[in-house]
Design a protein around this motif. Structure first.
Motif, mmCIF file in Angstrom:
data_model
loop_
_atom_site.group_PDB
_atom_site.id
_atom_site.type_symbol
_atom_site.label_atom_id
_atom_site.label_comp_id
_atom_site.label_asym_id
_atom_site.label_seq_id
_atom_site.Cartn_x
_atom_site.Cartn_y
_atom_site.Cartn_z
ATOM 1 N N VAL A 150 9.498 23.392 30.106
ATOM 2 C CA VAL A 150 10.100 22.643 29.460
ATOM 3 C C VAL A 150 10.802 22.690 28.129
ATOM 4 O O VAL A 150 10.787 24.548 28.519
ATOM 5 C CB VAL A 150 9.156 21.540 28.595
ATOM 6 N N ARG A 151 11.626 22.187 27.851
ATOM 7 C CA ARG A 151 13.376 22.516 27.147
ATOM 8 C C ARG A 151 12.958 21.763 25.857
ATOM 9 O O ARG A 151 13.055 20.848 26.227
ATOM 10 C CB ARG A 151 13.843 23.443 27.547
ATOM 11 N N GLY A 152 13.691 22.389 25.105
ATOM 12 C CA GLY A 152 14.466 21.439 23.645
ATOM 13 C C GLY A 152 13.436 21.005 23.095
ATOM 14 O O GLY A 152 12.289 20.936 22.623
ATOM 15 N N GLN A 153 13.361 19.623 22.847
ATOM 16 C CA GLN A 153 12.536 18.855 21.779
ATOM 17 C C GLN A 153 11.129 18.715 22.513
ATOM 18 O O GLN A 153 10.610 18.845 22.249
ATOM 19 C CB GLN A 153 12.840 17.245 21.741
ATOM 20 N N ALA A 154 11.234 18.506 23.814
ATOM 21 C CA ALA A 154 10.283 18.272 24.550
ATOM 22 C C ALA A 154 8.899 19.255 24.713
ATOM 23 O O ALA A 154 7.808 20.015 24.536
ATOM 24 C CB ALA A 154 10.145 18.273 26.335
ATOM 25 N N ARG A 155 9.773 20.444 24.337
ATOM 26 C CA ARG A 155 8.654 21.578 24.278
ATOM 27 C C ARG A 155 8.457 21.732 22.597
ATOM 28 O O ARG A 155 7.321 22.708 22.818
ATOM 29 C CB ARG A 155 10.265 23.392 23.961
ATOM 30 N N ILE A 156 9.226 21.923 22.163
ATOM 31 C CA ILE A 156 8.790 21.647 20.424
ATOM 32 C C ILE A 156 7.573 20.471 20.454
ATOM 33 O O ILE A 156 6.174 21.142 19.745
ATOM 34 C CB ILE A 156 9.702 21.440 19.535
ATOM 35 N N ALA A 157 7.622 19.643 20.864
ATOM 36 C CA ALA A 157 6.625 18.729 20.887
ATOM 37 C C ALA A 157 5.781 19.267 21.246
ATOM 38 O O ALA A 157 4.223 19.020 21.063
ATOM 39 C CB ALA A 157 6.839 16.994 21.814
ATOM 40 N N GLU A 158 5.391 19.581 22.887
ATOM 41 C CA GLU A 158 4.438 20.699 23.302
ATOM 42 C C GLU A 158 3.240 21.198 22.575
ATOM 43 O O GLU A 158 2.212 21.999 23.003
ATOM 44 C CB GLU A 158 5.048 21.173 25.189
ATOM 45 N N HIS A 159 4.109 22.422 22.297
ATOM 46 C CA HIS A 159 4.197 23.278 21.164
ATOM 47 C C HIS A 159 3.332 22.697 20.502
ATOM 48 O O HIS A 159 1.923 23.159 19.640
ATOM 49 C CB HIS A 159 5.135 24.281 20.761
ATOM 50 N N LEU A 160 3.539 21.890 19.391
ATOM 51 C CA LEU A 160 2.749 20.493 18.460
ATOM 52 C C LEU A 160 1.720 20.256 19.293
ATOM 53 O O LEU A 160 0.472 21.103 18.008
ATOM 54 C CB LEU A 160 3.690 19.971 17.869
ATOM 55 N N SER A 161 1.710 19.885 20.075
ATOM 56 C CA SER A 161 0.173 19.872 20.151
ATOM 57 C C SER A 161 -0.738 20.685 20.890
ATOM 58 O O SER A 161 -1.919 20.699 20.605
ATOM 59 C CB SER A 161 0.666 18.777 21.992
ATOM 60 N N GLY A 162 -0.373 21.872 21.397
ATOM 61 C CA GLY A 162 -1.401 22.867 21.557
ATOM 62 C C GLY A 162 -1.394 23.484 20.275
ATOM 63 O O GLY A 162 -2.791 23.846 20.068
ATOM 64 N N MET A 163 -0.978 23.253 19.275
ATOM 65 C CA MET A 163 -1.484 23.887 18.400
ATOM 66 C C MET A 163 -1.556 22.755 16.911
ATOM 67 O O MET A 163 -3.141 23.574 16.838
ATOM 68 C CB MET A 163 -0.011 24.241 17.144
ATOM 69 N N MET A 164 -1.580 22.096 17.432
ATOM 70 C CA MET A 164 -2.589 21.393 16.612
ATOM 71 C C MET A 164 -3.827 21.016 16.715
ATOM 72 O O MET A 164 -5.234 20.736 17.030
ATOM 73 C CB MET A 164 -1.675 19.617 16.406
ATOM 74 N N GLY A 165 -4.483 20.884 18.917
ATOM 75 C CA GLY A 165 -5.238 20.726 19.136
ATOM 76 C C GLY A 165 -6.592 22.095 19.151
ATOM 77 O O GLY A 165 -7.465 21.926 18.845
ATOM 78 N N ALA A 166 -5.194 23.442 18.532
ATOM 79 C CA ALA A 166 -6.415 24.417 18.143
ATOM 80 C C ALA A 166 -6.802 24.189 17.228
ATOM 81 O O ALA A 166 -7.553 24.503 16.630
ATOM 82 C CB ALA A 166 -5.198 25.620 18.375
ATOM 83 N N THR A 167 -6.480 23.897 15.923
ATOM 84 C CA THR A 167 -6.411 23.373 15.102
ATOM 85 C C THR A 167 -7.497 22.549 14.331
ATOM 86 O O THR A 167 -8.335 22.613 14.334
ATOM 87 C CB THR A 167 -5.310 23.038 14.430
ATOM 88 N N ILE A 168 -7.797 21.659 15.818
ATOM 89 C CA ILE A 168 -9.071 20.723 15.274
ATOM 90 C C ILE A 168 -9.971 21.799 15.966
ATOM 91 O O ILE A 168 -11.230 21.459 14.820
ATOM 92 C CB ILE A 168 -8.982 19.781 16.764
ATOM 93 N N ALA A 169 -9.948 22.544 16.865
ATOM 94 C CA ALA A 169 -11.343 23.208 17.286
ATOM 95 C C ALA A 169 -11.613 24.128 15.840
ATOM 96 O O ALA A 169 -13.123 23.946 15.567
ATOM 97 C CB ALA A 169 -10.338 24.518 18.411
ATOM 98 N N THR A 170 -10.308 24.377 14.903
ATOM 99 C CA THR A 170 -11.175 25.904 13.774
ATOM 100 C C THR A 170 -11.556 24.474 12.974
ATOM 101 O O THR A 170 -12.921 25.192 12.254
ATOM 102 C CB THR A 170 -9.520 25.776 13.365
#
Length: 222
Positions: A150-170
């Motif tokens: 993925v590239r562009g805004q889709a990449r940023i959105a997926e980055h957000l999903s991953g890091m926020m998912g990890a934040t939930i775990a934290t």
């Protein structure tokens, strides 16, 4: 002695991850200098890495398959989010395929073990829910990788999903270790139920081109 040393490192990394996660999120939301988001995100990832590498031997020294699986599940989201920030071109690499494969296999084990646990303990529900979430994320990863990334805004959105998912775990780990509440499943699944709708909303805003306080996610240098 070894277990106690690992535990100290684990707790220290956990506290660091919790603090830097909030710094990364709120520095993005209030649109301060983007370097705050960059540096805090970098520290957060490596703190999650320390949590992961200490939790594995800890769960072996004091056998605990439940926590072993949760550790893999939690670090998966941090690693995925980090990779999506670093890999600006979006081209799939071996580490991306490996991560998706490990999460997919782990999610199957989580579902099977969670079903077994339900016979005697409600914590089986936790593994079932996380197993389903992990399998869904793994499937989405494979779909994205087969499409060439993925590239562009889709990449940023997926980055957000991953890091926020990890934040939930934290946040979940912090609550589980500091809040006493019965049934335990409420503490384990509460952050997921509360924060997931925010992730979905934020993700949609980004994919639709609506920048939410800070548009670009620069490459995270290791």
């Amino acid at each position: 002695m070894l277990f106690n040393t690992l535990l100290i490192l684990h707790i220290t990394a956990g506290f660091t991850a919790l603090v830097t996660a909030f710094v990364a999120i709120f520095s993005k939301l209030i649109n301060v200098a983007h370097q705050w988001h960059l540096y805090s995100g970098r520290i957060y990832f490596w703190a999650m890495f320390v949590i992961f590498v200490t939790s594995i031997p800890m769960s072996i020294l004091h056998p605990n398959l439940f926590l072993f699986l949760i550790s893999i599940f939690s670090f998966y989201y941090a690693l995925t989010g980090w990779r999506l920030a670093k890999n600006r071109r979006g081209t799939p690499q071996l580490i991306d395929w490996t991560t998706a494969s490990i999460m997919s296999f782990t999610s199957i084990v989580m579902i099977l073990y969670g079903s077994y646990m339900l016979i005697s303990h409600t914590n089986g529900i936790i593994l079932l829910v996380f197993g389903v979430l992990g399998s869904s994320s793994g499937y989405r990863d494979f779909k994205r990788l087969r499409a060439g990334g993925v590239r562009g805004q889709a990449r940023i959105a997926e980055h957000l999903s991953g890091m926020m998912g990890a934040t939930i775990a934290t946040i979940t780990a912090f609550l589980n270790n500091n809040v006493t509440f019965h049934p335990e499943v409420v503490v384990w699944l509460g952050p997921t139920l509360v924060i997931s709708p925010l992730i979905v909303w934020w993700n949609r805003q980004l994919r639709q081109g609506r920048r939410v306080k800070g548009a670009e996610t620069p490459v995270l240098q290791s």
